[in-house]
Write a protein that holds these residues in place. Sequence first.
Motif: not given
Length: 318
Positions: A85-90, A106-111, A121-124, A140-142
């Motif tokens: 799905a390539s979501p914007a966030a989980i 986080a380990v599985k997705l390297e996120s 709010e947005g990406d914050t 989050v930057t990765a």
Amino acid sequence: MAEVLVLVEHVDGAVKKITTELLTAARAIGEPSAVVVGTPGTAAGYADTLKEFGAAKIYAAESDDVLSYLVAPKAAVLASIAGDASPAAILIAATAEGKEIAGRLAVKLESGLLYDVVGLEGDTATQAIFAGQWIVKSKVTAGTPIYVLKGGAVDASPSAGAGELVEVPVSLDESATKAKILDRVVESSGSRPELTDANIVVSGGRGVGSADNFKVVEDLADSLGAAVGASRAAVDSGFYPHQFQVGQTGKTVSPQLYVALGISGAIQHRAGMQTSKTIVAVNKDAEAPIFELADFGVVGDLFAVAPQAAEEVRKRKG
């Protein structure tokens, strides 16, 4: 609008309150999609509630044995859905299980992963860190941002979603099935509300003095239709069972009304209840730190104050 995955918390055939909060928070950054991990037919039973709070899709990851193992299968399911799905966030609830799922994911997705989130709010993300003593803004930057939200941080509000049911095949590899659950024991709170879902919580601390004296706490709680909680000091002293502990190493609550009886207000306890809408404290020590946080405070003997309050509540109900 970007898709946002929300891991559904459910128990005994009902969606937990924290799930409606997660779905509400998700709407601030995208289109919520609920992920239900359970036995066959589970997701369909929750569809109405999930749609009511904005779920555009309901991913049903169901199999007869998916709940027979610890957290690894849930992390694997989320990773699989996220890959497609390539979501914007989980979004995941800040429960003991939820935190472990988030770490594995986080380990599985390297996120990147942010804990103790209280707003988005947005990406914050807004985080309450160091036992809630500091509020910070983080990004989050990765990878796909994974946010672990504290219960009660967001007020759940309905907003109808399409609720499209999407079946997800569950395939568990050897690494996800190494720890099997042999038995489950549910600790009952009797006729009282579940602690983390209650609108009113009455908690007792070291000042209650003994397990027998906790009847005073229970009596006030029952008059209000409230859940009963306890501070770490009370639990460590054997006054009340561990599953009712409120605090940094216990449960986080955010009711409309929180009543603290004989609780000093140490940072550890405050971290688990300071987002309560109204806080009432009763303590014979006028310098107790709990009064710094309380909306209303009574300096007095809880064994005099609590029974009078319970009697007055019953009169007004009567």
